[in-house]
Design a protein around this motif. Structure first.
Motif, PDB file in Angstrom:
ATOM      1  N   LYS A 270       7.861  -8.390  28.742  1.00 36.42           N
ATOM      2  CA  LYS A 270       6.906  -8.967  29.689  1.00 36.42           C
ATOM      3  C   LYS A 270       5.750  -9.645  28.956  1.00 36.42           C
ATOM      4  O   LYS A 270       5.336 -10.757  29.313  1.00 36.42           O
TER       5      LYS A 270
ATOM      6  N   ASN B  50      11.914 -16.402  32.141  1.00 35.28           N
ATOM      7  CA  ASN B  50      12.655 -15.300  32.768  1.00 35.28           C
ATOM      8  C   ASN B  50      13.605 -14.641  31.769  1.00 35.28           C
ATOM      9  O   ASN B  50      13.773 -13.412  31.765  1.00 35.28           O
TER      10      ASN B  50
ATOM     11  N   ASN C 238      13.339 -10.685  30.886  1.00 32.82           N
ATOM     12  CA  ASN C 238      14.391  -9.781  31.360  1.00 32.82           C
ATOM     13  C   ASN C 238      15.443  -9.445  30.308  1.00 32.82           C
ATOM     14  O   ASN C 238      16.504  -8.918  30.650  1.00 32.82           O
TER      15      ASN C 238
ATOM     16  N   ARG D 143      18.268  -7.991  35.334  1.00 36.25           N
ATOM     17  CA  ARG D 143      17.836  -7.936  36.732  1.00 36.25           C
ATOM     18  C   ARG D 143      18.992  -8.415  37.600  1.00 36.25           C
ATOM     19  O   ARG D 143      19.990  -8.942  37.099  1.00 36.25           O
TER      20      ARG D 143
ATOM     21  N   MET E  81      20.868 -12.665  37.750  1.00 31.49           N
ATOM     22  CA  MET E  81      20.383 -13.336  36.548  1.00 31.49           C
ATOM     23  C   MET E  81      20.981 -14.733  36.438  1.00 31.49           C
ATOM     24  O   MET E  81      22.129 -14.966  36.832  1.00 31.49           O
TER      25      MET E  81
ATOM     26  N   GLU F  55      19.581 -16.274  31.305  1.00 30.39           N
ATOM     27  CA  GLU F  55      19.159 -14.879  31.212  1.00 30.39           C
ATOM     28  C   GLU F  55      20.297 -14.001  30.683  1.00 30.39           C
ATOM     29  O   GLU F  55      20.086 -13.135  29.829  1.00 30.39           O
TER      30      GLU F  55
ATOM     31  N   THR G 267      20.255  -3.131  37.713  1.00 31.96           N
ATOM     32  CA  THR G 267      21.064  -4.244  37.199  1.00 31.96           C
ATOM     33  C   THR G 267      22.505  -3.802  37.013  1.00 31.96           C
ATOM     34  O   THR G 267      23.440  -4.535  37.364  1.00 31.96           O
TER      35      THR G 267
END
Length: 200
Positions: free
Chosen positions: A97, A116, A120, A125, A128, A132, A191
């Motif tokens: 983050k 993103n 992640n 997540r 995606m 990602e 996820t």
């Protein structure tokens, strides 16, 4: 004065990012970063993704890894970035983050898909994007990685079934954390459940 790197589709901007990461990361971390850049580019070529975006996200995915736990917490608190109970207990998990924040503010990344992918790359997540998934998987299978469970199998699978490799990584990660008694981020479990249902 802060240096700002605008990520464009040019080799020159990627060279600048490499030099920037070399300055802030120790030797082993920098080698890992180059490995993720390389692997993300290869996966992007395999699946028709944007190779330059994959390289940029790979280079920046651990840009906050060199910071102290205190600094990562401070960045997230100051800029109202949500912190889960698991992250507050284990602030090193905030590098994703905090990294997304630094990628935007310090390194000039405006592409939300790249941001993103950085944010992640540890937990994943639901839903995606291709980028990602690529960065998440590349982080696990890059050439310098030695001891991850089922590594040879997942490396092969990554170029045949990206979602399958993603799910296998999530399952192995959760299994390792359960056996070792490590804290599990709820997002990782969410996820896993999401992609497990998709594979049924």
């Amino acid at each position: 004065m802060k240096r700002v790197f605008t990520v464009k589709k040019t080799n020159n901007s990627l060279k600048k990012l490499r030099k920037a990461m070399e300055k802030v990361q120790d030797g082993d971390r920098y080698e890992h970063t180059l490995g993720v850049e390389y692997t993300a580019a290869a996966l992007a070529m395999r699946y028709g993704g944007n190779v330059c975006d994959a390289q940029a996200a790979g280079l920046l995915h651990d840009c906050a890894k060199c910071l102290s736990d205190k600094k990562r917490l401070k960045i997230c608190e100051k800029h109202h970035i949500p912190i889960s109970k698991v992250e507050r207990k284990n602030p090193f998990l905030l590098h994703a983050k905090a990294g997304a924040y630094l990628a935007r503010k310090k390194y000039g990344v405006k592409n939300q898909d790249i941001l993103n992918a950085i944010q992640n790359h540890t937990t994943g997540r639901k839903e995606m994007s291709l980028l990602e998934k690529i960065v998440f998987v590349a982080d696990y299978i890059e050439p310098g990685r030695k001891h991850a469970p089922n590594l040879a199998e997942i490396r092969k699978m990554a170029f045949l079934d990206l979602d399958g490799a993603l799910l296998k990584i999530l399952e192995d990660t959760l299994s390792y954390l359960e056996i070792s008694g490590g804290d599990i981020d709820p997002m990782t479990e969410e996820t896993r459940k999401y992609y497990s249902k998709k594979k049924q």
